[in-house]
Motif scaffolding. Structure first.
Motif, PDB file in Angstrom:
ATOM      1  N   PRO A 333       8.326  14.323   9.205  1.00  0.00           N
ATOM      2  CA  PRO A 333       7.955  15.728   9.423  1.00  0.00           C
ATOM      3  C   PRO A 333       6.477  15.915   9.776  1.00  0.00           C
ATOM      4  CG  PRO A 333       8.031  15.249   7.072  1.00  0.00           C
ATOM      5  CD  PRO A 333       8.255  13.935   7.778  1.00  0.00           C
ATOM      6  N   HIS A 334       6.220  16.850  10.659  1.00  0.00           N
ATOM      7  CA  HIS A 334       4.846  17.232  11.043  1.00  0.00           C
ATOM      8  C   HIS A 334       4.797  18.751  11.097  1.00  0.00           C
ATOM      9  CE1 HIS A 334       3.711  13.155  12.686  1.00  0.00           C
ATOM     10  NE2 HIS A 334       5.024  13.060  12.714  1.00  0.00           N
ATOM     11  N   LEU A 335       3.848  19.340  10.387  1.00  0.00           N
ATOM     12  CA  LEU A 335       3.696  20.803  10.404  1.00  0.00           C
ATOM     13  C   LEU A 335       2.262  21.117  10.819  1.00  0.00           C
ATOM     14  CD1 LEU A 335       5.852  22.896   9.748  1.00  0.00           C
ATOM     15  CD2 LEU A 335       4.963  23.073   7.436  1.00  0.00           C
ATOM     16  N   TYR A 336       2.059  22.200  11.567  1.00  0.00           N
ATOM     17  CA  TYR A 336       0.763  22.427  12.218  1.00  0.00           C
ATOM     18  C   TYR A 336      -0.154  23.399  11.475  1.00  0.00           C
ATOM     19  CZ  TYR A 336       3.425  20.345  16.082  1.00  0.00           C
ATOM     20  OH  TYR A 336       4.202  19.536  16.862  1.00  0.00           O
ATOM     21  N   GLY A 337       0.305  23.966  10.342  1.00  0.00           N
ATOM     22  CA  GLY A 337      -0.587  24.840   9.571  1.00  0.00           C
ATOM     23  C   GLY A 337      -0.733  26.240  10.149  1.00  0.00           C
ATOM     24  N   LYS A 338       0.257  26.676  10.951  1.00  0.00           N
ATOM     25  CA  LYS A 338       0.190  28.050  11.489  1.00  0.00           C
ATOM     26  C   LYS A 338       0.801  28.994  10.464  1.00  0.00           C
ATOM     27  CE  LYS A 338       0.630  26.315  16.189  1.00  0.00           C
ATOM     28  NZ  LYS A 338       1.359  26.348  17.483  1.00  0.00           N
ATOM     29  N   GLU A 343       8.458  34.129  17.015  1.00  0.00           N
ATOM     30  CA  GLU A 343       9.499  33.664  17.936  1.00  0.00           C
ATOM     31  C   GLU A 343       8.855  32.860  19.078  1.00  0.00           C
ATOM     32  OE1 GLU A 343      13.137  33.184  17.799  1.00  0.00           O
ATOM     33  OE2 GLU A 343      12.511  34.905  16.590  1.00  0.00           O
ATOM     34  N   GLY A 344       9.374  31.685  19.376  1.00  0.00           N
ATOM     35  CA  GLY A 344       8.867  30.905  20.504  1.00  0.00           C
ATOM     36  C   GLY A 344       7.598  30.121  20.188  1.00  0.00           C
ATOM     37  N   ARG A 345       7.084  30.221  18.964  1.00  0.00           N
ATOM     38  CA  ARG A 345       5.837  29.531  18.625  1.00  0.00           C
ATOM     39  C   ARG A 345       6.148  28.132  18.087  1.00  0.00           C
ATOM     40  NH1 ARG A 345       1.056  31.530  14.515  1.00  0.00           N
ATOM     41  NH2 ARG A 345      -0.616  30.917  15.920  1.00  0.00           N
ATOM     42  N   LYS A 346       5.414  27.148  18.577  1.00  0.00           N
ATOM     43  CA  LYS A 346       5.636  25.770  18.091  1.00  0.00           C
ATOM     44  C   LYS A 346       4.968  25.612  16.726  1.00  0.00           C
ATOM     45  CE  LYS A 346       5.889  23.944  22.782  1.00  0.00           C
ATOM     46  NZ  LYS A 346       5.085  23.373  23.891  1.00  0.00           N
ATOM     47  N   MET A 347       5.791  25.418  15.684  1.00  0.00           N
ATOM     48  CA  MET A 347       5.291  25.362  14.298  1.00  0.00           C
ATOM     49  C   MET A 347       5.084  23.935  13.816  1.00  0.00           C
ATOM     50  SD  MET A 347       5.104  28.538  13.815  1.00  0.00           S
ATOM     51  CE  MET A 347       4.556  28.516  12.106  1.00  0.00           C
ATOM     52  N   GLY A 348       5.833  22.997  14.384  1.00  0.00           N
ATOM     53  CA  GLY A 348       5.746  21.600  13.960  1.00  0.00           C
ATOM     54  C   GLY A 348       6.728  20.785  14.771  1.00  0.00           C
ATOM     55  N   HIS A 349       6.947  19.540  14.376  1.00  0.00           N
ATOM     56  CA  HIS A 349       7.979  18.723  15.022  1.00  0.00           C
ATOM     57  C   HIS A 349       8.467  17.678  14.039  1.00  0.00           C
ATOM     58  CE1 HIS A 349       4.455  16.056  15.824  1.00  0.00           C
ATOM     59  NE2 HIS A 349       5.342  15.085  15.738  1.00  0.00           N
ATOM     60  N   VAL A 350       9.594  17.071  14.356  1.00  0.00           N
ATOM     61  CA  VAL A 350      10.053  15.916  13.586  1.00  0.00           C
ATOM     62  C   VAL A 350      10.296  14.769  14.554  1.00  0.00           C
ATOM     63  CG1 VAL A 350      11.167  17.337  11.815  1.00  0.00           C
ATOM     64  CG2 VAL A 350      12.502  16.505  13.756  1.00  0.00           C
ATOM     65  N   THR A 351      10.133  13.560  14.030  1.00  0.00           N
ATOM     66  CA  THR A 351      10.440  12.362  14.813  1.00  0.00           C
ATOM     67  C   THR A 351      11.445  11.539  14.023  1.00  0.00           C
ATOM     68  OG1 THR A 351       8.129  12.370  15.476  1.00  0.00           O
ATOM     69  CG2 THR A 351       9.392  10.421  16.051  1.00  0.00           C
ATOM     70  N   HIS A 352      12.392  10.922  14.726  1.00  0.00           N
ATOM     71  CA  HIS A 352      13.279   9.939  14.104  1.00  0.00           C
ATOM     72  C   HIS A 352      13.144   8.654  14.899  1.00  0.00           C
ATOM     73  CE1 HIS A 352      16.741   7.899  12.465  1.00  0.00           C
ATOM     74  NE2 HIS A 352      16.966   8.897  11.629  1.00  0.00           N
ATOM     75  N   LEU A 353      12.935   7.551  14.197  1.00  0.00           N
ATOM     76  CA  LEU A 353      12.738   6.258  14.866  1.00  0.00           C
ATOM     77  C   LEU A 353      14.044   5.464  14.907  1.00  0.00           C
ATOM     78  CD1 LEU A 353       9.343   5.094  13.280  1.00  0.00           C
ATOM     79  CD2 LEU A 353       9.743   6.419  15.367  1.00  0.00           C
ATOM     80  N   PHE A 354      14.160   4.650  15.962  1.00  0.00           N
ATOM     81  CA  PHE A 354      15.290   3.728  16.115  1.00  0.00           C
ATOM     82  C   PHE A 354      14.715   2.368  16.487  1.00  0.00           C
ATOM     83  CE2 PHE A 354      16.567   7.967  17.365  1.00  0.00           C
ATOM     84  CZ  PHE A 354      17.679   8.178  16.568  1.00  0.00           C
ATOM     85  N   PRO A 355      15.472   1.283  16.245  1.00  0.00           N
ATOM     86  CA  PRO A 355      14.964  -0.015  16.683  1.00  0.00           C
ATOM     87  C   PRO A 355      14.660   0.011  18.181  1.00  0.00           C
ATOM     88  CG  PRO A 355      16.901  -0.272  15.298  1.00  0.00           C
ATOM     89  CD  PRO A 355      16.772   1.200  15.583  1.00  0.00           C
ATOM     90  N   LYS A 356      13.691  -0.780  18.600  1.00  0.00           N
ATOM     91  CA  LYS A 356      13.285  -0.779  20.010  1.00  0.00           C
ATOM     92  C   LYS A 356      14.470  -1.149  20.903  1.00  0.00           C
ATOM     93  CE  LYS A 356       9.598  -2.165  23.045  1.00  0.00           C
ATOM     94  NZ  LYS A 356       8.379  -2.924  23.244  1.00  0.00           N
ATOM     95  N   ASN A 357      14.607  -0.409  21.990  1.00  0.00           N
ATOM     96  CA  ASN A 357      15.694  -0.589  22.955  1.00  0.00           C
ATOM     97  C   ASN A 357      17.068  -0.318  22.355  1.00  0.00           C
ATOM     98  OD1 ASN A 357      13.798  -1.265  24.940  1.00  0.00           O
ATOM     99  ND2 ASN A 357      13.783  -3.396  24.237  1.00  0.00           N
ATOM    100  N   ALA A 358      17.128   0.542  21.369  1.00  0.00           N
ATOM    101  CA  ALA A 358      18.414   0.879  20.748  1.00  0.00           C
ATOM    102  C   ALA A 358      18.518   2.385  20.507  1.00  0.00           C
ATOM    103  CB  ALA A 358      18.574   0.108  19.440  1.00  0.00           C
TER     104      ALA A 358
END
Ligand code: AMP
Length: 373
Positions: A333-338, A343-358
């Motif tokens: 999780p990543h949150l930007y402190g806004k 509506e329509g405002r980017k508040m944060g993002h999430v990343t999910h990792l997978f093995p390389k080339n998979a």
């Protein structure tokens, strides 16, 4: 000459791109100082200093420059004249000349084509008569855009036939405009390339970007397309960085059309939303490469240790899922402190990792995103 540890990097703009740049800079032993009109901005929250004031005000700009050793910017709608003033006082990377090109779709497309790189067919439109002539040449459907100050789909109109010309011409401001042929794209890609003061180039693998309501929703890294097309995109991004004599970061947005042709859509000389996955999936993120490039440090290769999917958290609806996101294994999780989830405002993002080339297929991606899938 490399910026020594504890030096201060000035960033024009207080948003999340500045915030994540400042976090990367802190890890390298630098302080950041933010210029923004906004009290309590996402970038200033994690930085050593802030100058609060208008981007156009010469006294504000001088006070900001006096507080820093080198300057960069995190959004494109800062005035190039303001950056010129800053550049007379401190080194500014990327240069104001590059910013000027990226602020003007006609200058941008002219430069891309001058590199021998294809874009959608386009015509400059400065009058109603030119619009009629351009539409005759390009045919329908086509897209009319402002040349300046457009973002996230704002400042553009899809024209389906001659009856839409009058309304679109009246509605789109500021003039002048540009008319583009509508690309029937199979995928939207982007490449982020860094270039150091010594000319070293490091480009991340091309990623695929999917939008919702004209706002980036998902980034798939790497783009699940023929690797030969990804390589073509990377070659183009490197050529553009060279041509611009870039010092810093350049995001290149591209289309793959129905005939597998790779076309460049636009350029952003700054960190880019489609590179957020690199924080979690790469030894050195886009933000670290950005800071290294502007600080004159050696540039490592832009490699990844994992494949990744990144999903933006936009507006109150996505933010409401924050407790579930935190409780879902594998979501980073990543949150930007806004403070205000509009509506329509980017508040944060999430990343999910997978093995390389998979990188999994659609069902696997949806499953990995849990409450967001
Ligand atoms: P832009 O502001 O140029 O990045 O455009 C925003 C979005 O509109 C792009 O990400 C595309 O999804 C779409 N778009 C822009 N220009 C074109 C075009 N010439 N043909 C098809 N889609 C376009």
């Amino acid at each position: 000459m490399a910026l020594p540890p504890n030096a201060t990097i000035g960033i024009v703009g207080g948003g999340q791109l500045g915030r994540m740049s400042a976090l990367a800079a802190a890890r390298l032993g630098y302080r950041c100082h933010i210029l923004t009109p906004e009290p309590d901005s996402p970038a200033a929250q994690v930085s050593a200093g802030v100058t609060l004031g208008d981007y156009e005000d010469p006294d504000t700009l001088r006070a900001f420059a006096a507080a820093v050793d080198v300057i960069s910017f995190e959004f494109e709608n800062v005035s190039a004249a303001g950056l010129d003033l800053l550049a007379s006082l401190r080194p500014v990377h990327p240069s104001p000349a590059i910013l000027r090109i990226s602020q003007d779709r006609v200058a941008e497309k002219s430069l891309i084509n001058a590199c021998g790189i294809a874009t959608a067919p386009w015509r400059s439109v400065t009058s109603r008569a030119e619009l009629a002539a351009a539409a005759d040449t390009l045919g329908f459907p086509c897209v009319l855009k402002t040349t300046r100050l457009g973002y996230d789909g704002k400042g553009q109109a899809l024209l389906r036939g001659p009856e839409s010309l009058d309304g679109a011409w009246a509605a789109l401001q500021p003039k002048p405009l540009i008319l583009e042929g509508l690309v029937d794209f199979a995928a939207e890609l982007s490449v982020i390339v860094a270039r150091g003061a010594d000319g070293t180039l490091s480009a991340f693998d091309a990623v695929e970007n999917r939008h919702r309501n004209h706002i980036l929703d998902l980034t798939l890294a790497p783009a699940p397309v023929d690797p030969a097309l990804r390589d073509q995109a990377a070659v183009m991004a490197r050529a553009l960085a060279e041509k611009l004599d870039l010092v810093g970061l350049l995001a290149v947005e591209l289309f793959i059309d129905a005939h597998r042709q790779v076309l460049v859509n636009e350029l952003a000389p700054r960190p880019h939303n489609s590179g957020h996955w690199t924080i979690d999936a790469c030894p050195a993120s886009q933000f670290e490469l950005h800071i290294r490039a502007i600080a004159g440090l050696p540039l490592p290769p832009a490699t990844r240790h994992s494949d990744a999917v990144m999903k933006n958290l936009v507006g109150p609806a996505d933010l409401a899922l924050w407790p579930e996101i935190l409780a879902t294994p594998g979501l980073i999780p990543h949150l930007y402190g806004k403070s205000e989830p509009r509506e329509g405002r980017k508040m944060g993002h999430v990343t999910h990792l997978f093995p390389k080339n998979a990188l999994p297929g659609e069902f696997g991606l949806a499953a990995a995103l849990g409450p967001l899938g």
